[in-house]
Design an enzyme around this catalytic site. Sequence first.
Site, PDB file in Angstrom:
ATOM      1  N   LYS A  75       0.864  -1.191   0.000  1.00 58.02           N
ATOM      2  CA  LYS A  75       0.000   0.000   0.000  1.00 58.02           C
ATOM      3  C   LYS A  75       0.897   1.235   0.000  1.00 58.02           C
ATOM      4  O   LYS A  75       1.905   1.261   0.728  1.00 58.02           O
ATOM      5  CB  LYS A  75      -0.878  -0.035   1.258  1.00 58.02           C
ATOM      6  CG  LYS A  75      -1.872   1.103   1.383  1.00 58.02           C
ATOM      7  CD  LYS A  75      -2.693   0.956   2.661  1.00 58.02           C
ATOM      8  CE  LYS A  75      -3.737   2.046   2.788  1.00 58.02           C
ATOM      9  NZ  LYS A  75      -4.542   1.911   4.028  1.00 58.02           N
ATOM     10  N   SER A 150      -9.507   1.728   3.002  1.00 61.60           N
ATOM     11  CA  SER A 150      -8.636   2.458   2.099  1.00 61.60           C
ATOM     12  C   SER A 150      -7.633   1.591   1.338  1.00 61.60           C
ATOM     13  O   SER A 150      -7.097   2.051   0.333  1.00 61.60           O
ATOM     14  CB  SER A 150      -7.892   3.553   2.869  1.00 61.60           C
ATOM     15  OG  SER A 150      -7.064   2.985   3.858  1.00 61.60           O
ATOM     16  N   SER A 174      -9.651  -0.583   7.084  1.00 61.49           N
ATOM     17  CA  SER A 174      -9.093  -0.450   5.729  1.00 61.49           C
ATOM     18  C   SER A 174      -8.462  -1.695   5.130  1.00 61.49           C
ATOM     19  O   SER A 174      -8.200  -1.722   3.926  1.00 61.49           O
ATOM     20  CB  SER A 174      -8.072   0.675   5.692  1.00 61.49           C
ATOM     21  OG  SER A 174      -8.761   1.884   5.638  1.00 61.49           O
TER      22      SER A 174
END
Length: 467
Positions: A75, A150, A174
């Site tokens: 990420k 996210s 997330s």
Amino acid sequence: MMESQIKAIHQKLVKKEISCSDLVKEKLNLLKPNTHNTVNSLLEDYALALAIKVDEKIANGETIGLLEGIPFGIKDVYMLKGTYTTASSDLLKNYKSAYTATAIQKLLDVGAIPIVKENCDSFGHGSSSENTIFGAVKNAINPELVAGGSSGGSAVNVAKEFTVFSIGGDTGGSIRQPAGYNGIYGLKPTYGRISRYGLMAYASSTDCVGPIAKSIEDIRIVLNVMSGKDVKDQTTYVSEPITEETIASNGSVKSVGYFKNFIKSEAIDPKVKSDFISVVEKIKAKGIKVKALDFFKSDTLVSTYYTLAMAETASNLSRLDGTNYGNRIEGDNLKDSYSITRSKNFSEETKRRIVGGNQVLSQGFSDEIYLKGLALRDQISRNFEDDFNEVDVIISPVTPGTPPKIGDSLKDPLAMYLSDAYTVGFSLGQLPTLTVPQGTETGLQITAAKDNDELVLKFANFLKDTI
Ligand code: GLN
């Protein structure tokens, strides 16, 4: 048996059925067209150089470790020295990491190969992976829908097998929510099990590093490597590695709980509700006691979480002023430069949170709002402690509804915050929570008491063959 992609690929490498260079090229070629907007930057040269070294070892007859040569995604909120770390923001569009995050370093140390920095909601702010300068991430199952967020890019890359596993970040859901939206596994470990050093801070008191993968076994393997005490993160603790044998053994879960009000809520999709109820029935049929528990109302959980998360992110992001970090836009004077830099380079959603957070922390409001949030958080933690005196694990749907169409969440931030109703409580409790791609259309969450990550994986393995 648990099918592990890591083990299957490891065998292929060892048996020379595929070279590591070809494996890495194959994955890079899948990522290059960027079909689902999952890619912020590719680490092509970096990854290929590492792959050549693995191939040399294999050619020399040296043994390689289980994760050696396995391509993975990161990420885009983790530091990896020399690579862009943008947090999907204009502010850090050109920022290159000066050092490497502990969790990522541990994976590098065992020879895993990072191939991509993955798209996400900017600074972790969002539940759909639409709050990004790199374009909305598309859902792996239906590309018209959001990927969730996210860590949307990471979840989709795993679901599409563009990466073998990915490292996401979970502050309020997330990892778990996009894992649920894309039909894979995602673990938020106990807070402190994995060092946060080098993870761009969102809400430090709930930020967790965690793996996203296609099997429980791969989650276990990656979790073990990343876990451990780190002098650079004082909230970390020493944990025992989790063995495959323990997870495979049945029988330690005698009682399971679920929150009544989650299931009675008006917001829950009728199909998610009926599917969840049939999971409960199947568990009961196995002779396990199931208990309906009382818990805080969803809107209390969501307000408590957002009050604290906004306060923490407002403080954490104050360093991004265009002087220490970030793209600077010059104004007439220093103060002006700060305000233009931050106004132009932060997204609407991030600014909403900074303004909200500063309000919550300001004199005259903090007693009323921030301290009240902290007190509620303590009550939530105590509620969990009481629950785990009565049950071994708690199960929950991951989300009240199914993934929205791309574009819809941006119109209604409040509806987006409420979609986090089932994930944020476990974050406030700092509990280990895993999403499994079973039970409801967006999966199930399994939670246990702090530092009981092993029990979570064990129960997930049991459920795999039960429901
Ligand atoms: N959707 C939640 C939020 O926007 C959680 C995000 C996260 O875990 N980073 O705060």
